[in-house]
Scaffold this motif. Sequence first.
Motif, PDB file in Angstrom:
ATOM      1  N   ILE A  10      92.996 -60.045  32.655  1.00 35.38           N
ATOM      2  CA  ILE A  10      93.512 -60.675  31.577  1.00 35.38           C
ATOM      3  C   ILE A  10      92.913 -61.930  31.121  1.00 35.38           C
ATOM      4  CG2 ILE A  10      95.736 -61.349  32.230  1.00 35.38           C
ATOM      5  CD1 ILE A  10      94.888 -60.030  28.629  1.00 35.38           C
ATOM      6  N   TYR A  11      93.057 -62.747  32.054  1.00 35.39           N
ATOM      7  CA  TYR A  11      92.691 -64.150  31.633  1.00 35.39           C
ATOM      8  C   TYR A  11      90.995 -64.537  31.784  1.00 35.39           C
ATOM      9  CZ  TYR A  11      97.266 -65.733  30.928  1.00 35.39           C
ATOM     10  OH  TYR A  11      98.649 -65.948  30.352  1.00 35.39           O
ATOM     11  N   GLU A  12      90.475 -63.998  32.598  1.00 35.95           N
ATOM     12  CA  GLU A  12      89.093 -64.235  32.811  1.00 35.95           C
ATOM     13  C   GLU A  12      88.286 -63.579  31.874  1.00 35.95           C
ATOM     14  OE1 GLU A  12      87.878 -63.479  37.062  1.00 35.95           O
ATOM     15  OE2 GLU A  12      88.827 -65.158  37.920  1.00 35.95           O
ATOM     16  N   GLU A  13      88.680 -62.203  31.727  1.00 31.40           N
ATOM     17  CA  GLU A  13      88.000 -61.431  30.460  1.00 31.40           C
ATOM     18  C   GLU A  13      88.140 -62.263  29.240  1.00 31.40           C
ATOM     19  OE1 GLU A  13      85.815 -59.302  31.113  1.00 31.40           O
ATOM     20  OE2 GLU A  13      86.372 -59.734  33.183  1.00 31.40           O
ATOM     21  N   LEU A  14      89.526 -62.792  28.911  1.00 31.56           N
ATOM     22  CA  LEU A  14      89.639 -63.408  27.599  1.00 31.56           C
ATOM     23  C   LEU A  14      88.561 -64.815  27.297  1.00 31.56           C
ATOM     24  CD1 LEU A  14      91.535 -63.557  24.977  1.00 31.56           C
ATOM     25  CD2 LEU A  14      93.219 -65.011  26.336  1.00 31.56           C
ATOM     26  N   LEU A  15      88.788 -65.442  28.678  1.00 31.99           N
ATOM     27  CA  LEU A  15      87.895 -66.550  28.495  1.00 31.99           C
ATOM     28  C   LEU A  15      86.310 -66.390  28.626  1.00 31.99           C
ATOM     29  CD1 LEU A  15      87.590 -69.695  28.783  1.00 31.99           C
ATOM     30  CD2 LEU A  15      87.935 -69.710  31.408  1.00 31.99           C
ATOM     31  N   PHE A  16      85.852 -65.511  29.434  1.00 36.19           N
ATOM     32  CA  PHE A  16      84.613 -65.474  29.576  1.00 36.19           C
ATOM     33  C   PHE A  16      83.814 -64.469  28.580  1.00 36.19           C
ATOM     34  CE2 PHE A  16      85.825 -67.070  33.726  1.00 36.19           C
ATOM     35  CZ  PHE A  16      85.246 -68.364  33.640  1.00 36.19           C
ATOM     36  N   ARG A  17      84.304 -63.129  28.389  1.00 36.45           N
ATOM     37  CA  ARG A  17      84.014 -62.286  27.643  1.00 36.45           C
ATOM     38  C   ARG A  17      84.149 -62.649  26.114  1.00 36.45           C
ATOM     39  NH1 ARG A  17      81.862 -62.064  32.197  1.00 36.45           N
ATOM     40  NH2 ARG A  17      83.885 -61.573  33.071  1.00 36.45           N
ATOM     41  N   VAL A  18      85.251 -62.990  25.702  1.00 34.27           N
ATOM     42  CA  VAL A  18      85.952 -62.993  24.371  1.00 34.27           C
ATOM     43  C   VAL A  18      85.390 -64.273  23.870  1.00 34.27           C
ATOM     44  CG1 VAL A  18      87.680 -63.099  22.718  1.00 34.27           C
ATOM     45  CG2 VAL A  18      87.668 -61.439  24.830  1.00 34.27           C
ATOM     46  N   LEU A  19      85.898 -65.202  24.493  1.00 33.19           N
ATOM     47  CA  LEU A  19      85.870 -66.769  23.849  1.00 33.19           C
ATOM     48  C   LEU A  19      84.331 -67.110  24.055  1.00 33.19           C
ATOM     49  CD1 LEU A  19      89.009 -68.507  24.836  1.00 33.19           C
ATOM     50  CD2 LEU A  19      88.547 -67.415  22.645  1.00 33.19           C
ATOM     51  N   ILE A  20      84.007 -67.171  25.588  1.00 35.84           N
ATOM     52  CA  ILE A  20      82.718 -67.668  25.606  1.00 35.84           C
ATOM     53  C   ILE A  20      81.456 -66.852  25.238  1.00 35.84           C
ATOM     54  CG2 ILE A  20      81.055 -68.523  27.754  1.00 35.84           C
ATOM     55  CD1 ILE A  20      83.353 -69.518  29.238  1.00 35.84           C
ATOM     56  N   VAL A  21      81.401 -65.586  25.662  1.00 31.49           N
ATOM     57  CA  VAL A  21      80.054 -64.667  25.363  1.00 31.49           C
ATOM     58  C   VAL A  21      80.332 -64.444  23.801  1.00 31.49           C
ATOM     59  CG1 VAL A  21      78.984 -62.576  25.580  1.00 31.49           C
ATOM     60  CG2 VAL A  21      80.043 -63.874  27.708  1.00 31.49           C
ATOM     61  N   GLY A  22      81.438 -64.130  23.516  1.00 24.37           N
ATOM     62  CA  GLY A  22      81.681 -63.769  21.912  1.00 24.37           C
ATOM     63  C   GLY A  22      81.499 -65.078  20.965  1.00 24.37           C
ATOM     64  N   GLY A  23      81.974 -66.053  21.608  1.00 24.12           N
ATOM     65  CA  GLY A  23      81.936 -67.240  20.618  1.00 24.12           C
ATOM     66  C   GLY A  23      80.518 -67.897  20.710  1.00 24.12           C
TER      67      GLY A  23
END
Length: 259
Positions: A158-171
């Motif tokens: 949950i947290y690694e995907e939220l940080l790296f996929r959603v926030l970093i890559v998506g952002g």
Amino acid sequence: MTRPFSSGIHLEGADKQQGYFSATRSATWGFLMALPLLILYEFGIVWANSGRQDFIRISSESILKNIIYGLGLTHELIIFGIVIVIGVITVIWERKKRITFKLRFPSMIIIESAIYAVVLAYFVSGLTQLIMSPLMASQSVETPDLFLKLVLSLGAGIYEELLFRVLIVGGLFFVMWKAFPQSRILMYSIAAIIGALSFSFVHHLGSYGDPWALDVFLFRAIFGLVFNIVFLIRGFAVVAWTHALYDVMVVTGFFSLLR
């Protein structure tokens, strides 16, 4: 025939339903499938750390909390609350998309994710030409407590995907795409590479991080790229469960059994 919910989420038999793949890559299903991981992790991590002098958590969660704490929000469950609020807003926002809800979808997502976890583990291992047991941050913790490792595996999903996929890559993709609207594929590729390198790098940080080794860093970086592809094609629900189940398979010795 069952009538659809007024929220726009449909039960079986409703007209013009989306198919499994279309529906489950939505943000609504991402939120619904993230909830079990989030709840199990938050309750499990407290239980697993009871009696310990050092409270062990996922490093990505600590990064997110430090950012939020810097804004003056210091409650321990602040991320949990933020995820719930954003999830509810997302479900309401996607009502017009008439997201299909079928009772068999959660089990199908978990089975699909388990298949990806096994296939991708061997694919990435072969690609990096390594003979090793793939270790994520949650498995590098030096503790004989299997329960703690399992809880950390769920937290990684949950947290690694939220940080790296959603926030970093998506952002990053959103910002760069706005600056260069004609280069959508290139901008996502750059964001994906930066996210993958960040994903691998963070596993070597802190007192529980792995010692630096180029082969391990490369393995995780490639895995980060693969997770980016899964996220892009199948959405947050599948990538979060793929990551979590992969980590669970590692800590339980599942891949050793396959050998």
